[in-house]
Structures are given as C-alpha cells and as structure tokens.
Scaffold this motif. Structure first.
Motif, mmCIF file in Angstrom:
data_model
loop_
_atom_site.group_PDB
_atom_site.id
_atom_site.type_symbol
_atom_site.label_atom_id
_atom_site.label_comp_id
_atom_site.label_asym_id
_atom_site.label_seq_id
_atom_site.Cartn_x
_atom_site.Cartn_y
_atom_site.Cartn_z
ATOM 1 N N ASP A 67 0.860 -1.179 0.000
ATOM 2 C CA ASP A 67 0.000 0.000 0.000
ATOM 3 C C ASP A 67 0.893 1.223 0.000
ATOM 4 N N CYS A 68 1.403 1.570 -1.171
ATOM 5 C CA CYS A 68 2.335 2.689 -1.289
ATOM 6 C C CYS A 68 1.634 4.038 -1.189
ATOM 7 N N GLY A 69 0.316 4.046 -1.207
ATOM 8 C CA GLY A 69 -0.430 5.285 -1.053
ATOM 9 C C GLY A 69 -0.653 6.027 -2.358
ATOM 10 N N TYR A 70 0.333 6.040 -3.242
ATOM 11 C CA TYR A 70 0.245 6.783 -4.495
ATOM 12 C C TYR A 70 -0.087 5.886 -5.686
#
Length: 140
Positions: A67-70
């Motif tokens: 879950d790298c967010g971007y």
C-alpha cells in the motif's frame, strides 16, 4: 555557487561523496541549469542526437499487496484497476517483438507485486530469457 559534476552510474569516477550542502545547492538551481548540466554529462558519454527507446509492459496488473499510497496497482487503492494474473510467456514475447519492430532497444516488464512468487519464477525467467534472445535489453 558550487560547481559540481555528476557522472552516470556506468561512468568511471562516479561521485559518492556528496555533502548535504552540495545536494542542497542542486535543489536550488534553476530547472534550465539542471537540464543543461544533464545534457552536458549525457553528451560526454553518448551521441547528442540519440536516445534509447524503451517499451514498458505491465506483465501483472493490479492486486499488489503493498500500500504505497500513491499507486493505483495496490489492492487497497481506490481505483478501477482490476487485478490480473501474470501474463503468459508467449504474450509477453509477442509484445517484446512488437516493441523491437517499433524501434525499442529495451523492453521493461513491470509487475504489481512486492516480489514474485516461487510458482511464477519459471515463467518470469522464461520472459527475461526470451526477450534477451531477441537482442533487447531487459529490465524488471
């Protein structure tokens, strides 16, 4: 202003002793100066009017456990990207052949995963070997 020269990683004399001040000075340079310096280094090691044409193929899209967010590839991302299984070797090699015919010199294979699973390694190795056998550089 400090004068600095950075060399490409493949070039002899690569600097690895940058100070925080020198790095901060780079961030303060105008974009056009950075572009000029990059072009100067490029031309010192490559023909000025040549670039390497590369093609990127997503060999496994969506469903990444990270879950790298971007990234829209994450299984937890709020995106319309649907998880797909690893592509068949033949399909990847067909895409690589098409890329080569279009002038690419490098074929990059991207995959939405933290790392390949053991069950996928034989296919991944076959993809890399097949692409290299075509005379293309590979990256993954």
């Amino acid at each position: 202003m400090t004068t600095m020269t950075a060399l490409s990683p493949a070039a002899p004399g690569l600097r690895t002793d940058w100070t925080r001040g020198e790095i901060a000075d780079l961030f303060d340079l105008p974009f056009t100066e950075l572009l000029f310096r990059a072009a100067t280094v490029h031309r010192a090691h490559h023909a000025a009017d040549e670039v390497q044409l590369c093609t990127l193929c997503s060999i496994k899209t969506g469903g990444c456990p990270e879950d790298c967010g971007y990234c829209s590839q994450s299984a937890s991302a709020d995106s319309d990207v649907k998880a797909e299984k690893l592509m068949d070797v033949e399909a990847v090699l067909a895409a690589a052949a098409e890329a080569k015919a279009a002038g690419s010199q490098r074929f990059c294979m991207g995959a939405a995963w933290r790392s390949p699973k053991d069950r996928d390694m034989d296919r991944v190795v076959a993809m890399v070997e097949g692409v290299k056998a075509m005379g293309l550089e590979t990256c993954m």
